[in-house]
Motif scaffolding. Sequence first.
Motif, PDB file in Angstrom:
ATOM      1  N   SER A  82      -8.963  -3.365   6.179  1.00 40.79           N
ATOM      2  CA  SER A  82      -8.050  -4.102   7.049  1.00 40.79           C
ATOM      3  C   SER A  82      -8.460  -5.569   7.101  1.00 40.79           C
ATOM      4  O   SER A  82      -9.600  -5.929   6.765  1.00 40.79           O
ATOM      5  N   SER A  83      -7.549  -6.406   7.541  1.00 38.30           N
ATOM      6  CA  SER A  83      -7.888  -7.820   7.688  1.00 38.30           C
ATOM      7  C   SER A  83      -8.949  -8.007   8.768  1.00 38.30           C
ATOM      8  O   SER A  83      -9.791  -8.897   8.672  1.00 38.30           O
ATOM      9  N   TYR A 115      -1.973  -0.005   6.884  1.00 40.25           N
ATOM     10  CA  TYR A 115      -2.830   0.415   5.763  1.00 40.25           C
ATOM     11  C   TYR A 115      -3.906  -0.618   5.476  1.00 40.25           C
ATOM     12  O   TYR A 115      -5.055  -0.286   5.217  1.00 40.25           O
ATOM     13  N   GLY A 116      -3.534  -1.886   5.544  1.00 37.00           N
ATOM     14  CA  GLY A 116      -4.465  -2.944   5.200  1.00 37.00           C
ATOM     15  C   GLY A 116      -4.275  -3.380   3.760  1.00 37.00           C
ATOM     16  O   GLY A 116      -3.160  -3.371   3.228  1.00 37.00           O
ATOM     17  N   GLN A 157       1.408  -2.927   6.494  1.00 34.21           N
ATOM     18  CA  GLN A 157       1.237  -2.615   7.909  1.00 34.21           C
ATOM     19  C   GLN A 157       0.675  -1.207   8.071  1.00 34.21           C
ATOM     20  O   GLN A 157       1.208  -0.245   7.517  1.00 34.21           O
ATOM     21  N   GLY A 171      -0.765  -7.282   1.905  1.00 34.86           N
ATOM     22  CA  GLY A 171      -1.164  -6.173   2.761  1.00 34.86           C
ATOM     23  C   GLY A 171      -0.001  -5.275   3.120  1.00 34.86           C
ATOM     24  O   GLY A 171       1.164  -5.566   2.829  1.00 34.86           O
TER      25      GLY A 171
END
Length: 209
Positions: free
Chosen positions: A33-34, A63-64, A61, A59
């Motif tokens: 993830s961010s 999931y990353g 949403q 990316g």
Amino acid sequence: MKKEKVSSAVIRRLPRYYRHLSALQRAGVVRISSNALGRNMGLTASQIRQDLSCFGEFGQQGYGYNVEKLRGELSDILGMNCGHTAVVLGAGNLGRALIENFHFELSGFRLSAAFDVDSAIVGTSISAVPVLHVDTLEEYLSQQPASVGVLTVPGKSAAEIAERLVRSGVRGIWNFTNMELDLRESGVVVENVHFADSLLALSYMISEE
């Protein structure tokens, strides 16, 4: 799609992203993830998303980022798959150290030759890289063009050698001479590397009270 204007700060963070993603891939991490990537790098998640949005949407949403895919996208953005070539100007202590220890190929560059004036090393090879006399620079580059010239010559020779590289079609100069070069009028990009700047910044930080 890459935007026309991307700030220097963003560009200089891209290699850090690539380096961290490479380490994650080696460790077997499939996605991140961010938020997690930001924690690893000392950045905020929003900063990472904002930086990457300059080049597209990577990316997903919930999931990353797919580590392998994002690393590949950054490799393309950084031009690592463009077949860049480099030549080293100055095969003394610093030039030799770079040739022997810096893995140009990991950054997408093929190091084709080095140039010097010292008769003791001209005609030899350093880690399979031939050392040629600097007088043959233009002739060599007319037959084997280079994308980048790596300057490790004495500072007094920096401007002259840089101009010769410009006339020979080099598009970028990695400058270790400690002399500031600006070749924007020639359309050539210069990355001036000053070791002392980094050390003095460290000195400031450890000297703070």
